[in-house]
Design a protein around this motif. Structure first.
Motif, short mmCIF file in Angstrom:
data_model
loop_
_atom_site.label_atom_id
_atom_site.label_comp_id
_atom_site.label_asym_id
_atom_site.label_seq_id
_atom_site.Cartn_x
_atom_site.Cartn_y
_atom_site.Cartn_z
N LEU A 64 7.84 78.52 -14.34
CA LEU A 64 7.41 78.16 -12.99
C LEU A 64 6.21 79.00 -12.54
CD1 LEU A 64 10.82 77.58 -11.19
CD2 LEU A 64 9.18 75.87 -11.97
N ARG A 65 6.14 80.23 -13.01
CA ARG A 65 4.95 81.03 -12.71
C ARG A 65 3.71 80.41 -13.34
NH1 ARG A 65 6.71 87.47 -12.98
NH2 ARG A 65 8.69 87.22 -11.85
N GLN A 91 18.08 78.57 1.09
CA GLN A 91 19.38 78.43 0.42
C GLN A 91 20.54 78.47 1.41
OE1 GLN A 91 19.18 77.43 -2.49
NE2 GLN A 91 17.34 78.30 -3.41
N ALA A 148 5.28 82.85 -6.62
CA ALA A 148 6.31 82.71 -7.67
C ALA A 148 6.99 84.03 -7.95
CB ALA A 148 5.66 82.15 -8.94
N LEU A 195 9.59 85.07 -5.33
CA LEU A 195 10.86 84.37 -5.45
C LEU A 195 11.57 84.69 -6.78
CD1 LEU A 195 10.17 80.77 -4.07
CD2 LEU A 195 11.10 82.75 -2.88
N ARG A 196 10.93 85.54 -7.58
CA ARG A 196 11.47 85.92 -8.89
C ARG A 196 11.71 84.69 -9.76
NH1 ARG A 196 15.83 90.62 -7.01
NH2 ARG A 196 14.28 91.98 -6.03
N LEU A 197 10.75 83.79 -9.75
CA LEU A 197 10.87 82.58 -10.54
C LEU A 197 10.60 82.89 -12.01
CD1 LEU A 197 9.07 80.00 -8.20
CD2 LEU A 197 11.50 80.53 -8.35
N ASN A 198 11.08 82.01 -12.88
CA ASN A 198 10.92 82.24 -14.32
C ASN A 198 9.47 82.05 -14.75
OD1 ASN A 198 10.46 79.41 -14.86
ND2 ASN A 198 12.67 79.07 -14.75
N PHE A 253 10.37 70.49 -3.16
CA PHE A 253 10.54 71.91 -3.46
C PHE A 253 11.75 72.19 -4.33
CE2 PHE A 253 8.56 72.24 0.94
CZ PHE A 253 7.28 72.41 0.44
N LEU A 264 12.26 72.43 -7.40
CA LEU A 264 12.09 73.32 -8.54
C LEU A 264 12.43 74.75 -8.18
CD1 LEU A 264 8.86 72.18 -10.45
CD2 LEU A 264 11.20 72.25 -11.32
N PHE A 265 12.05 75.18 -6.96
CA PHE A 265 12.33 76.56 -6.58
C PHE A 265 13.24 76.67 -5.36
CE2 PHE A 265 8.25 75.39 -4.67
CZ PHE A 265 8.42 75.75 -3.34
N LEU A 266 13.60 75.54 -4.74
CA LEU A 266 14.59 75.53 -3.66
C LEU A 266 15.62 74.43 -3.94
CD1 LEU A 266 12.73 75.98 -0.24
CD2 LEU A 266 14.32 77.55 -1.35
#
Length: 334
Positions: free
Chosen positions: A253-254, A94, A244, A247-250, A51, A53-55
Motif C-alpha cells: 500500500l505504501r 474504525q 501510508a 497508518l502503518r500500512l504494508n 477507502f 484498502l486502508f479503512l
C-alpha cells in the motif's frame, strides 16, 4: 438501538434503517446518546468503498463521522467526563457510527460541546473543524500576514477554514459560485473568485498556502498560485507515503500511494513548493480549542439544512449534489 447501516460497499448504495445492538464500552470509552449528527462527503466515499484498502469496515456497518449528544455511561478509567455531560466529537477511524441513537467513543476523541451552540449546530463542527485546524494550525502553521487560498469556500470545510485563517491573521482567497459570494465575504474572505467564470490560476499568485479540496486539475493549477517554499495541502488526494506510514500500512500500500502521488510531488519539487495529503484524525483536545473560539464568537457554524432522523438517506443524497452551503445536519433525538 436504531441505526442506518450499509449492507455492502456499493456506489450510491442504500442506507438501511435497522435495529442494532447497543454499543459496548471499554475502560477508556464514553457512551453517548446522540442528539444530532452531520453528513460529510467522507460518508459517501466510505460507503462507495473508496477507502476500503486502508479503512476496511465489515458490513453491515454504521456510517457517521460527526455527533453531538449527552454522555450516558463512562468507562472505569474515564475521569474527564461524567453522565449528563453535553459533548461533541468526531469518532476515530474504525470506530465511526454516528448515524445511530448511541455510540461508544474513546474519551480522548471527545470534548465538551460549545456552550453557545445547539446540539444541531455543534454536530456540524467536528470533522470540518478538525480538518481546518490540522491543515492551517498543525501542518500549515499559518502566521499573521500570510496569504491563504481555500478552495470551495461555501462548503463545509471552506466555511470553517475561512474563519480560522482570518483568526490566524491571514489574507484569504476562496472560490465559490456567484450565489454564495456574500456568504464567504461575511465569513472573512478577502478575495472571492467565481469558479464558473474566472480562473483562480490567472488571478492569484504569491500565496503561502493552498488548501485543496477539488479535483486533480485544480490540484495541479494550485501549484502556480504558491510562492517558493509555499505549501499545497490536499484533503482530496492523492494520498502520499507519509500518510501510508502514519497508518502503518504494508509495503504494497505504501508503494501504491507512492505511485499515486509521484506526479504531483515531482511537479511540486520542480516549483520549490511542498505537497502533503491530509486525512484528518480524531482529536478531542483540538475540539476543546475550537470550542473556545466558537464560544468567543470568533467562529460560527454554517448549517444549510436540518433533516429528521428518518430522512438520513435523503440528507446524504443532498450532500452528494454538492449544493449545500456549509453543513447538513440530521436531528437524531427529538
Amino acid at each position: 438501538m436504531k441505526a442506518f447501516v450499509v449492507d455492502r460497499y456499493k456506489k450510491n448504495g442504500p442506507l438501511r434503517l435497522a435495529d442494532m445492538p447497543d454499543p459496548e464500552i471499554g475502560a477508556n470509552d464514553v457512551l453517548v446518546h446522540i442528539d444530532a449528527t452531520a453528513i460529510n462527503l467522507l460518508d459517501s466515499k466510505v460507503r462507495n468503498g473508496e477507502f476500503k484498502l486502508f479503512l476496511p469496515y465489515r458490513p453491515p456497518f454504521i456510517l457517521g463521522h460527526d455527533l453531538a449528544g449527552t454522555v450516558i455511561r463512562v468507562g472505569v478509567n474515564v475521569r474527564e467526563f461524567k453522565v449528563g455531560d453535553e459533548v461533541y466529537a468526531r469518532p476515530r477511524d474504525q470506530r465511526v457510527g454516528a448515524f445511530a441513537e448511541m455510540i461508544a467513543i474513546d474519551a480522548a476523541d471527545v470534548a465538551p460541546k460549545p456552550q453557545s451552540l445547539s446540539m444541531e449546530q455543534a454536530a456540524s463542527i467536528p470533522l470540518v473543524g478538525l480538518t481546518a485546524w490540522q491543515a492551517l494550525v498543525e501542518v500549515g502553521k499559518v502566521k499573521p500576514g500570510q496569504k491563504v487560498f481555500i478552495q470551495a469556500g461555501s462548503g463545509g470545510v471552506g466555511t470553517f477554514a475561512i474563519q480560522l485563517a482570518k483568526h490566524l491573521g491571514a489574507t484569504v482567497a476562496t472560490t465559490t459560485s456567484a450565489a454564495n459570494v456574500e456568504l464567504v465575504k461575511s465569513l472573512g474572505a478577502d478575495v472571492v473568485i467565481d469558479y464558473k467564470t474566472q480562473d483562480f490560476e490567472r488571478l492569484l499568485s504569491g500565496y503561502d498556502l493552498v488548501l485543496n479540496s477539488q479535483d486533480a486539475q485544480a490540484l495541479e493549477k494550485s501549484l502556480s498560485v504558491l510562492k517558493p517554499g509555499g505549501q499545497l495541502i490536499s484533503i482530496s488526494g492523492p494520498p502520499d507515503v507519509a500518510f501510508a506510514k502514519s497508518l502503518r500500512l504494508n509495503m504494497f500500500l505504501r508503494l501504491v500511494m507512492h505511485m499515486l502521488s509521484r506526479s504531483i510531488l515531482k511537479k511540486a519539487k520542480s516549483r520549490g513548493v511542498n505537497y502533503s495529503f491530509l486525512f484528518m484524525r480524531a482529536e478531542g483536545q483540538q475540539l476543546r480549542e475550537i470550542a473556545k473560539l466558537i464560544d468567543a464568537g470568533i467562529i460560527r457554524p454554517v448549517v444549510d439544512k436540518v433533516f429528521p432522523f428518518e430522512q438520513m438517506p435523503e440528507a446524504l443524497a443532498y450532500v452528494e449534489t454538492g449544493r449545500a452551503k456549509g453543513k447538513v445536519v440530521v436531528r437524531v433525538a427529538d
